[in-house]
Each structure stands twice: as structure tokens, then as C-alpha cells.
Design a protein around this motif. Sequence first.
Motif, mmCIF file in Angstrom:
data_model
loop_
_atom_site.group_PDB
_atom_site.id
_atom_site.type_symbol
_atom_site.label_atom_id
_atom_site.label_comp_id
_atom_site.label_asym_id
_atom_site.label_seq_id
_atom_site.Cartn_x
_atom_site.Cartn_y
_atom_site.Cartn_z
ATOM 1 N N ASP A 169 -13.157 13.394 -16.686
ATOM 2 C CA ASP A 169 -13.134 14.741 -15.614
ATOM 3 C C ASP A 169 -14.293 14.687 -14.712
ATOM 4 O O ASP A 169 -15.529 15.298 -15.425
ATOM 5 C CB ASP A 169 -12.957 15.885 -16.657
ATOM 6 C CG ASP A 169 -12.431 17.038 -15.859
ATOM 7 O OD1 ASP A 169 -12.645 17.008 -14.419
ATOM 8 O OD2 ASP A 169 -12.382 18.249 -16.362
ATOM 9 N N ARG A 224 -16.603 16.777 -11.960
ATOM 10 C CA ARG A 224 -16.565 18.088 -11.326
ATOM 11 C C ARG A 224 -17.654 18.128 -10.305
ATOM 12 O O ARG A 224 -18.599 17.570 -10.421
ATOM 13 C CB ARG A 224 -16.407 19.319 -12.163
ATOM 14 C CG ARG A 224 -15.081 19.079 -13.113
ATOM 15 C CD ARG A 224 -13.676 19.415 -12.341
ATOM 16 N NE ARG A 224 -12.698 19.018 -13.236
ATOM 17 C CZ ARG A 224 -11.756 20.016 -13.445
ATOM 18 N NH1 ARG A 224 -11.506 21.205 -12.525
ATOM 19 N NH2 ARG A 224 -10.570 20.167 -13.961
ATOM 20 N N THR A 254 -22.388 16.073 -8.716
ATOM 21 C CA THR A 254 -21.210 15.594 -9.510
ATOM 22 C C THR A 254 -21.484 15.308 -10.836
ATOM 23 O O THR A 254 -22.684 14.949 -11.144
ATOM 24 C CB THR A 254 -20.525 14.467 -8.797
ATOM 25 O OG1 THR A 254 -21.276 13.602 -8.780
ATOM 26 C CG2 THR A 254 -19.943 15.118 -7.336
ATOM 27 N N ASN A 300 -16.320 16.430 -19.274
ATOM 28 C CA ASN A 300 -15.605 16.605 -20.405
ATOM 29 C C ASN A 300 -16.327 15.386 -21.599
ATOM 30 O O ASN A 300 -15.550 14.990 -22.677
ATOM 31 C CB ASN A 300 -14.084 16.249 -20.457
ATOM 32 C CG ASN A 300 -13.841 14.760 -19.911
ATOM 33 O OD1 ASN A 300 -14.693 14.048 -18.987
ATOM 34 N ND2 ASN A 300 -12.814 14.252 -19.867
ATOM 35 N N GLU A 308 -14.304 21.761 -8.440
ATOM 36 C CA GLU A 308 -13.158 21.054 -7.693
ATOM 37 C C GLU A 308 -13.416 19.680 -8.342
ATOM 38 O O GLU A 308 -14.639 19.116 -8.857
ATOM 39 C CB GLU A 308 -13.447 20.842 -6.270
ATOM 40 C CG GLU A 308 -13.069 22.088 -5.354
ATOM 41 C CD GLU A 308 -11.634 22.327 -5.407
ATOM 42 O OE1 GLU A 308 -10.722 21.377 -5.261
ATOM 43 O OE2 GLU A 308 -11.158 23.338 -5.650
ATOM 44 N N GLN A 309 -12.283 19.124 -8.610
ATOM 45 C CA GLN A 309 -12.328 17.789 -9.362
ATOM 46 C C GLN A 309 -12.572 16.377 -8.451
ATOM 47 O O GLN A 309 -11.935 16.563 -7.422
ATOM 48 C CB GLN A 309 -10.861 17.653 -10.131
ATOM 49 C CG GLN A 309 -10.933 16.504 -11.043
ATOM 50 C CD GLN A 309 -9.756 16.579 -12.205
ATOM 51 O OE1 GLN A 309 -8.878 17.159 -11.730
ATOM 52 N NE2 GLN A 309 -9.820 15.840 -13.319
ATOM 53 N N SER A 319 -11.801 12.897 -7.190
ATOM 54 C CA SER A 319 -10.484 12.194 -7.589
ATOM 55 C C SER A 319 -10.378 10.815 -6.586
ATOM 56 O O SER A 319 -11.394 10.830 -5.740
ATOM 57 C CB SER A 319 -9.166 12.880 -7.192
ATOM 58 O OG SER A 319 -9.344 13.503 -5.792
#
Length: 111
Positions: A13, A15, A66, A70, A108-109, A111
Motif C-alpha cells: 500500500d 500512499r 510517497t 502497511n 491517495e494510493q 497505482s
Amino acid sequence: MEEIAFEDFLKVDIRVGTILEVNDFPKARKPAYQLTIDFGELGIKKSSAQITDLYTKEQLVNKQITAIVNFKARQIANFMSECLVLGVYNNDGKVVLLQLSEKAKNGEQVS
């Protein structure tokens, strides 16, 4: 290089967050800062980051970064690091932070 399945990547994860506070970390084995980072709805997390070579505390406050959010928290000296700020080693072996080309919403993730 070991290959991983796409499902393994989905477990990580990553973010976007904004650094709120930067403090010296004299008890760290290698020069580092203690960062307090705002991840929006995910809340505030702390991280130890070995980025003292290229960044001053003043340069880091309000900078978007960034981070992997997790990972299990890790004790570093007397400090609990709750996320891993992402960067790459340059040719001199110093960490360069990965940065966004445009501002994004905290939390915001990637991706």
C-alpha cells in the motif's frame, strides 16, 4: 532479480503524504530524520528516514512524498517508524526522494 506475482504487488500500500514536521534523530545508527507525515484519511504516521545528505529540515516541511504505509511498525532506537518513505540511491549513494510531478491529495494510493 526475483519475480513476484501481481497479487503480491497489490499487497503493498503506497500512499501520498505531506511532511508536517522534521526532527533530528541523534540516536539513529546512521544519520536520519524523524518525520511526521499527514496521509489524509489514513491519519498521521511517523517515519525514520536516512535523507540528511540531500535535504535540510526546512526543505522537507510541506513536501509531498510517497511511502509504504502497511509495513509492520519498526522500532529504531527509541523511535517507532510506522511507514517507509520511498527514495532511490543516486550515484553518490545518497537517497533521493521519489516525488510527484503534480500535487495530489494526501492519502491517495499510488497505482
